[in-house]
Design a protein around this motif. Structure first.
Motif, PDB file in Angstrom:
ATOM      1  N   GLU A  92      31.052 -39.022-149.193  1.00  0.00           N
ATOM      2  CA  GLU A  92      29.700 -39.647-149.311  1.00  0.00           C
ATOM      3  C   GLU A  92      29.088 -40.142-148.071  1.00  0.00           C
ATOM      4  O   GLU A  92      27.868 -39.891-147.643  1.00  0.00           O
ATOM      5  N   ASP A  96      26.280 -38.033-146.577  1.00  0.00           N
ATOM      6  CA  ASP A  96      24.934 -38.778-146.210  1.00  0.00           C
ATOM      7  C   ASP A  96      24.531 -38.882-144.666  1.00  0.00           C
ATOM      8  O   ASP A  96      23.249 -39.199-144.662  1.00  0.00           O
ATOM      9  N   SER A 101      20.470 -39.455-146.406  1.00  0.00           N
ATOM     10  CA  SER A 101      20.731 -40.633-147.087  1.00  0.00           C
ATOM     11  C   SER A 101      20.218 -40.194-148.313  1.00  0.00           C
ATOM     12  O   SER A 101      19.107 -39.537-148.998  1.00  0.00           O
ATOM     13  N   GLY A 102      21.249 -40.388-149.578  1.00  0.00           N
ATOM     14  CA  GLY A 102      20.995 -39.935-150.884  1.00  0.00           C
ATOM     15  C   GLY A 102      21.504 -38.678-151.113  1.00  0.00           C
ATOM     16  O   GLY A 102      21.342 -38.133-152.465  1.00  0.00           O
ATOM     17  N   THR A 103      21.901 -37.772-150.359  1.00  0.00           N
ATOM     18  CA  THR A 103      22.177 -36.421-150.602  1.00  0.00           C
ATOM     19  C   THR A 103      23.364 -36.278-151.512  1.00  0.00           C
ATOM     20  O   THR A 103      23.508 -35.459-152.478  1.00  0.00           O
ATOM     21  N   TRP A 104      24.606 -37.345-151.404  1.00  0.00           N
ATOM     22  CA  TRP A 104      25.652 -37.194-152.282  1.00  0.00           C
ATOM     23  C   TRP A 104      25.208 -37.313-153.716  1.00  0.00           C
ATOM     24  O   TRP A 104      25.891 -37.020-154.522  1.00  0.00           O
ATOM     25  N   SER A 105      24.217 -38.507-153.752  1.00  0.00           N
ATOM     26  CA  SER A 105      23.893 -38.691-155.207  1.00  0.00           C
ATOM     27  C   SER A 105      23.346 -37.738-155.885  1.00  0.00           C
ATOM     28  O   SER A 105      23.330 -37.432-157.156  1.00  0.00           O
TER      29      SER A 105
END
Length: 207
Positions: A92, A96, A101-105
């Motif tokens: 993560e 990210d 930022s937030g790509t993993w989610s």
């Protein structure tokens, strides 16, 4: 592991590539491409690099710069997580940072699992990238058409590496692609491929 180990592993591919070839590399593949280019310079028609991850050049230029500190922190944080066995957290952090930022989610569980398992490759690649001994000046020997690609949303270390290479490569051209970062070849393949195709057609119009 060293960058040369990776070049050795691919040597049979380059031997099968014909008398002359164009060489294209992205990120860690770009770091390998730089060393391969020096090995096979007489056969090289052109060199295209999208933010090659040869961080030894950034640190050697100024170890106290913001770009150097940023890439060293990224390396150290990732490796600390892996030392603790936190491979998903390392994945993560890594994704990210490099993609956004937030790509993993927003990534599927299956892709997360595969990426976390693949994080074991990060340690030897980090080591090789930071311990490469070829100085920046050595790449001045690459007197072939060279395209350096970077993105407007790329990280400071990636942008710094392009800034270091561009005045050293004798025949380089820099293109900054809008609205993409270090993983532009993955997130925006059509735009990146078009830039590469246009460049290659200026060298070999009959391709």
């Amino acid at each position: 592991m060293s960058v040369d180990d990776e070049c050795d592993l691919l040597e049979s591919v380059f031997q099968a590539a014909g008398e002359r070839f164009h060489l294209i590399g992205h990120s860690w593949g770009g770091a390998i491409a730089l060393k391969v280019a020096l090995r096979h310079l007489p056969r090289l028609l052109s060199l295209t690099l999208y933010e090659p991850a040869l961080w030894s050049l950034v640190v050697a230029a100024d170890p106290e710069s913001a770009a150097s500190r940023e890439i060293m922190v990224n390396r150290d944080e990732t490796q600390c997580m892996m030392d603790r066995g936190e491979f998903e957290a390392a994945g993560e952090y890594f994704v990210d940072y490099w993609v956004g930022s937030g790509t993993w989610s927003t990534t599927s569980e299956a892709r997360r699992a595969g990426f976390a398992a693949g994080m074991v490759a990060a340690r030897p690649e980090w080591y090789a990238s930071f311990h490469e001994t070829t100085p920046l000046a050595a790449f001045a020997a690459l007197d072939v058409p060279a395209l350096l690609l970077t993105g407007t949303k790329s990280t400071a270390p990636a942008k710094r590496l392009i800034a270091l290479l561009s005045p050293v490569l004798p025949r380089s051209r820099v293109i900054t692609l809008r609205d993409m970062g270090h993983m532009g070849p993955v997130t925006h393949p059509a735009q990146v491929n078009k830039a590469i195709e246009d460049f290659l057609l200026t060298i070999s119009p009959t391709m």
